[in-house]
Design a protein around this motif. Structure first.
Motif, PDB file in Angstrom:
ATOM      1  N   GLU A   1       1.014  -1.258  -0.238  1.00  0.00           N
ATOM      2  CA  GLU A   1       0.216  -0.195  -0.033  1.00  0.00           C
ATOM      3  C   GLU A   1       0.965   1.369  -0.236  1.00  0.00           C
TER       4      GLU A   1
ATOM      5  N   ALA B   1       0.163   1.908 -11.417  1.00  0.00           N
ATOM      6  CA  ALA B   1       0.142   1.422 -11.147  1.00  0.00           C
ATOM      7  C   ALA B   1      -0.253   0.533 -12.508  1.00  0.00           C
ATOM      8  N   HIS B   2       0.040   1.233 -13.881  1.00  0.00           N
ATOM      9  CA  HIS B   2       0.085   0.256 -15.158  1.00  0.00           C
ATOM     10  C   HIS B   2       1.361  -0.938 -14.920  1.00  0.00           C
TER      11      HIS B   2
ATOM     12  N   VAL C   1      -0.027  -3.801 -13.128  1.00  0.00           N
ATOM     13  CA  VAL C   1      -0.665  -4.333 -14.562  1.00  0.00           C
ATOM     14  C   VAL C   1       0.286  -5.331 -15.519  1.00  0.00           C
TER      15      VAL C   1
ATOM     16  N   GLY D   1       0.805  -8.663 -14.295  1.00  0.00           N
ATOM     17  CA  GLY D   1      -0.606  -9.320 -13.981  1.00  0.00           C
ATOM     18  C   GLY D   1      -0.739  -9.352 -12.622  1.00  0.00           C
ATOM     19  N   ARG D   2       0.215  -8.195 -12.298  1.00  0.00           N
ATOM     20  CA  ARG D   2      -0.889  -8.020 -10.376  1.00  0.00           C
ATOM     21  C   ARG D   2      -2.215  -6.863 -10.443  1.00  0.00           C
ATOM     22  N   GLU D   3      -2.446  -7.474  -9.644  1.00  0.00           N
ATOM     23  CA  GLU D   3      -3.979  -6.741  -8.748  1.00  0.00           C
ATOM     24  C   GLU D   3      -3.362  -5.055  -8.656  1.00  0.00           C
ATOM     25  N   VAL D   4      -4.350  -3.997  -9.237  1.00  0.00           N
ATOM     26  CA  VAL D   4      -4.207  -2.820  -8.762  1.00  0.00           C
ATOM     27  C   VAL D   4      -5.308  -2.197  -8.448  1.00  0.00           C
ATOM     28  N   SER D   5      -5.037  -1.153  -7.175  1.00  0.00           N
ATOM     29  CA  SER D   5      -6.235   0.428  -7.227  1.00  0.00           C
ATOM     30  C   SER D   5      -5.313   1.441  -7.354  1.00  0.00           C
ATOM     31  N   TRP D   6      -5.949   2.740  -8.124  1.00  0.00           N
ATOM     32  CA  TRP D   6      -5.058   3.360  -7.416  1.00  0.00           C
ATOM     33  C   TRP D   6      -6.285   4.412  -7.376  1.00  0.00           C
TER      34      TRP D   6
ATOM     35  N   ARG E   1      -6.484 -10.672  -5.095  1.00  0.00           N
ATOM     36  CA  ARG E   1      -7.841  -9.398  -5.200  1.00  0.00           C
ATOM     37  C   ARG E   1      -7.260  -8.328  -4.165  1.00  0.00           C
ATOM     38  N   ILE E   2      -7.694  -6.944  -4.470  1.00  0.00           N
ATOM     39  CA  ILE E   2      -7.516  -5.615  -3.496  1.00  0.00           C
ATOM     40  C   ILE E   2      -8.648  -5.658  -3.183  1.00  0.00           C
ATOM     41  N   SER E   3      -9.456  -5.601  -1.650  1.00  0.00           N
ATOM     42  CA  SER E   3     -10.048  -5.751  -0.973  1.00  0.00           C
ATOM     43  C   SER E   3     -10.388  -3.722  -1.022  1.00  0.00           C
TER      44      SER E   3
ATOM     45  N   LEU F   1      -6.751  -0.916 -17.418  1.00  0.00           N
ATOM     46  CA  LEU F   1      -6.176  -0.028 -16.505  1.00  0.00           C
ATOM     47  C   LEU F   1      -7.038   1.814 -16.389  1.00  0.00           C
TER      48      LEU F   1
ATOM     49  N   MET G   1      -8.740   3.940 -10.103  1.00  0.00           N
ATOM     50  CA  MET G   1      -8.545   3.173 -11.568  1.00  0.00           C
ATOM     51  C   MET G   1      -8.033   1.959 -10.846  1.00  0.00           C
TER      52      MET G   1
END
Lengths: 182, 361
Positions: free
Chosen positions: A4, A23-24, A27, A30-35, A58-60, B7, B180
């Protein structure tokens, strides 16, 4: 593993862009991402920040209490987010113009000179890439080649002539880690 | 290419999904935190690819009534806004329901009331599910909690709307719109032709192209009270069937939950992490996430709360969905609210603390 990350500074320093490139890059691996940006009436000169979560699962929540890595590029952000670093987490702060230095002893702190380096090397507009270089030399959360590939995919084609300069800015990053405080 | 992982922001994903679904027309007026929807549509220029109309119009009142006009011709029409604009649309939404017309309305909520703030909120729950306009009507209301669901729910909403001849709403908030995440966009499909529309939707007005069978008339006005009552009864029957069949929810670790958290949209994401943190401490928290807010997933909730001694309803508002939670469990279980207001957002540990304090865990 989940990392985080918070990046905070002045609008115009490339804070949101750095988060987006990270973040890109994640991705691409192949990983999970939130921005999640601190969207609002921010503008050049105001403060802004972005939370990036990179995970193998999976990101909670895209909204978190405390961070594994905090990067600050101005005094307001450093003062505001020093306490939000997890114990044994990483605080990376640009030392330019800092008056109140961080005081915690239970985290890993790195002072960097990205702002000064970017200015001296005439890559002011690629400050975020200098910071990215510093970040990946401290904590290899994504591979450098993923980050550079991500930059290429984020930059519109008509700006691809700037890619070599961005790569140079990125390579300057590792050298601008001036001190590990703890 | 169709299943490529991208994304993008929730707002952008929704706009791309609308083009790919074959939406015929979007009418809207920009407002934070959803302006990327119209920005993305304008940037994609779908009028050059699918023939979709995208119009920035002079006000939200115009937008919803243009949706009404387009929907009356059997076209797939949509609009999007945030609370202040959605409030302006309420008259039009009521008319669309009165005229039995399908459409999609997207509300990316921000803090209110009034112009309020641009930060995320869930305070438009009542407006969405309890009828923000006049008359006995309901909106099929979907609450996405990820960027993927922002994309996926476009087709879910439109399919329901056309099956039931009634508007549907996607009720998101600033967090879901602005964040995103990875998303796989749905496959692109062509818009329906006029002949396909005439065949599938015999109620649609078409300029009396098929005048030998008479022309269709679409209106919400009916001065004969007996006819009006009949129309209302038919509408309520449609709603009863939806309540029986169309509710959706997602349950996480509910089987042994001592305290059940109920949360929707972005709040459910934060609560999912709270449940993980609590479980690591040995506290038996579970999460039920209503995916449809109307019809409310009451049966799912009763099942999830079977062994719970308490329910914590966590919302970014002063306590709105909690009414439906209490009705669902018929007040047989203690139901308490935890929320933040006006654009402030809670954190996962804040929710764990609230659960501990309220239920003496």
């Amino acid at each position: 593993m989940t990392t985080e990350i918070l990046i905070a500074g002045f609008g115009g320093q490339g804070v949101l862009s750095l988060g987006k490139i990270l973040a890109h890059a994640a991705v691409m691996e192949g990983r999970e991402v939130s921005w999640l940006p601190s969207y609002g009436p921010e503008q050049r000169g105001g403060t802004c920040n972005v939370t990036v979560v990179i995970s193998d699962e999976r990101i909670s929540s895209p909204i978190v209490d405390s961070y594994d890595i905090v990067i600050t590029l101005n005094q307001q952000s450093l003062s505001k987010f020093e306490q939000r670093v997890k114990p044994r987490g990483i605080l990376i702060f640009d030392r330019y113009g800092m008056v109140d230095l961080p005081k915690r002893t239970d985290i890993n702190m790195y002072a960097i000179s990205a702002v000064e380096t970017a200015h001296a090397e005439d890559v002011d507009k690629m400050l975020s890439m200098v910071v990215a270089g510093a970040l990946l030399s401290i904590s290899p959360i994504v591979k450098p080649e993923s980050l550079l590939a991500a930059l290429q995919s984020v930059l519109p084609a008509h700006k691809h002539d700037l890619l070599p300069t961005n790569e140079r800015a990125f390579n300057l990053g590792a050298q601008c880690v001036v001190a590990k405080e703890h | 290419m169709e299943s490529e992982v991208r994304l993008m922001k929730g707002n952008e994903a929704l706009a791309h999904a609308a083009i790919r679904y074959g939406v015929d027309a979007y009418f809207g007026y920009p407002i934070t935190p959803q302006s990327e929807i119209i920005e993305t549509l304008m940037a994609q220029r779908p009028w050059q690819s699918t023939g979709m109309t995208v119009m920035q119009v002079e006000s939200e009142v115009s937008a919803i009534h243009m949706v009404y006009g387009a929907a009356a011709t059997g076209k797939r029409a949509m609009t999007s806004s945030s609370g202040p604009g959605i409030s302006l649309m309420q008259g039009g939404i009521s008319y669309l329901c009165g005229a039995n017309l399908p459409c999609l309305i997207v509300n990316v909520m921000r803090g209110g009331p009034g112009l309020g703030t641009i930060q995320p909120s869930q305070a438009d729950y009542y407006q969405a599910v309890k009828g923000g306009g006049h008359g006995d009507y309901k909106l099929f209301t979907l609450a996405p909690s990820s960027v993927q669901e922002m994309a996926d729910f476009v087709s879910v909403a439109f399919d329901w709307a056309f099956r039931n001849c009634n508007p549907a709403m996607i009720l998101a908030d600033g967090t879901i719109g602005q964040m995103m995440e990875k998303v796989v966009l749905p496959p692109a499909r062509p818009r329906l032709t006029d002949d396909e529309i005439a065949h599938k939707y015999p109620w649609a007005i078409d300029g009396a192209r098929h005048s030998r069978i008479g022309s269709n008339r679409i209106a919400s006005l009916e001065l004969d009270a007996a006819v009006m009552e009949q129309r209302n009864c038919e509408r309520q029957h449609k709603y009863e069937l939806a309540e029986q069949n169309d509710a959706r929810a997602e349950a996480t670790l509910t089987a042994d939950a001592e305290v059940l958290i109920v949360a929707f949209g972005s709040a459910a994401r934060i609560c999912a992490k709270a449940v993980d943190l609590a479980r690591a401490e040995g506290l038996k928290l579970g999460l039920l996430r209503p995916i449809t807010l109307w019809p409310f997933p009451s049966a799912y909730l009763r099942e999830a709360a079977e062994h719970a001694r308490g329910i914590l309803c966590v919302e970014l508002n002063a306590g709105q969905m909690i009414d439906d939670v209490r009705i669902a469990v018929e007040s047989r279980i203690l139901v308490e609210h935890y929320g933040r207001l006006g654009g402030a957002v809670f954190t996962p540990t804040e929710i764990v603390s609230a659960a501990k304090n309220i239920f003496k865990l």
